[in-house]
Design an enzyme around this catalytic site. Structure first.
Site, PDB file in Angstrom:
ATOM      1  N   HIS A  74       5.768  -6.675  -8.048  1.00  0.00           N
ATOM      2  CA  HIS A  74       7.198  -6.974  -7.862  1.00  0.00           C
ATOM      3  C   HIS A  74       7.544  -8.395  -8.278  1.00  0.00           C
ATOM      4  O   HIS A  74       8.704  -8.708  -8.509  1.00  0.00           O
ATOM      5  CB  HIS A  74       7.605  -6.775  -6.405  1.00  0.00           C
TER       6      HIS A  74
ATOM      7  N   HIS B  18      -0.891  -1.723   0.992  1.00  0.00           N
ATOM      8  CA  HIS B  18       0.039  -1.686   2.125  1.00  0.00           C
ATOM      9  C   HIS B  18      -0.538  -1.091   3.407  1.00  0.00           C
ATOM     10  O   HIS B  18       0.206  -0.544   4.215  1.00  0.00           O
ATOM     11  CB  HIS B  18       1.338  -0.952   1.760  1.00  0.00           C
TER      12      HIS B  18
ATOM     13  N   HIS C 144      -0.753  -4.455  -2.544  1.00  0.00           N
ATOM     14  CA  HIS C 144      -0.344  -3.215  -3.225  1.00  0.00           C
ATOM     15  C   HIS C 144      -0.732  -1.965  -2.435  1.00  0.00           C
ATOM     16  O   HIS C 144      -0.117  -0.935  -2.603  1.00  0.00           O
ATOM     17  CB  HIS C 144      -0.918  -3.164  -4.643  1.00  0.00           C
TER      18      HIS C 144
END
Length: 175
Positions: free
Chosen positions: A66, A170, A168
């Site tokens: 992101h 999570h 990534h």
């Protein structure tokens, strides 16, 4: 309102970190939701990182998917905070040493560049072999943890590190 919730949680996390007084902090990517974050998010991150610097708590970070603008030679927004104490793990600076701890890794790489990522990880693993305490920091989809969307396979991840901070994914995984 949702943005304010995120910013408040970030500020609360900074305060908790300061209360805990860790030797250092590792952020494994996606500091922001977008590669061009809103000004309010940029200023909140700046204040938090600056506060950590004033408290003498080092912070190491990599760029997540992101955080990256998908253009050649682009830089992630984290670069804005280098002068505020943020140490960025990147292809040019793949590792740091903090209190005899090797902290190395790589920012997010797409599946198209995973071959180069694996080569970088092998080099980082070689360099880390002289240290007793080692941490690997990545922001990648790994087949064992994200079988539907991954960039590298678990067998391509160096196995010699004492701790792996994988963004990534999570979720906390003990493996």
């Amino acid at each position: 309102e949702r943005e304010n919730d995120f910013l408040n949680v970030f500020n609360n996390a900074i305060n908790e970190i300061i209360n805990e007084r860790p030797d250092f902090i590792i952020h494994s990517g996606d500091l922001f939701e977008y590669s061009r974050p809103p000004t309010k998010a940029l200023l909140t991150a700046q204040a938090g990182i600056s506060h950590l610097k004033n408290e003498k708590i080092p912070i190491y970070a990599i760029a997540g998917n992101h955080d990256i603008v998908m253009k050649k030679n682009s830089i992630p927004p984290q670069i804005l905070y280098k002068d505020f104490g943020l140490k960025i793990i990147s292809p040019k600076n793949p590792y740091f040493i903090e209190k005899d701890v090797f902290i190395g890794g790589a920012p997010y790489s797409s599946s198209y560049t995973s071959k180069h990522l694996v080569e970088r990880l092998q080099n980082i693993e070689k360099i880390s072999s002289d240290y007793k305490k080692t941490i690997l920091v990545l922001h990648q989809g790994i087949d064992r943890y994200m079988p539907y969307e991954y960039e590298i396979k678990i067998g391509e991840v160096p196995q010699t590190f004492n701790y792996c901070a994988f963004g990534h994914i999570h979720e906390r995984i003990v493996d």
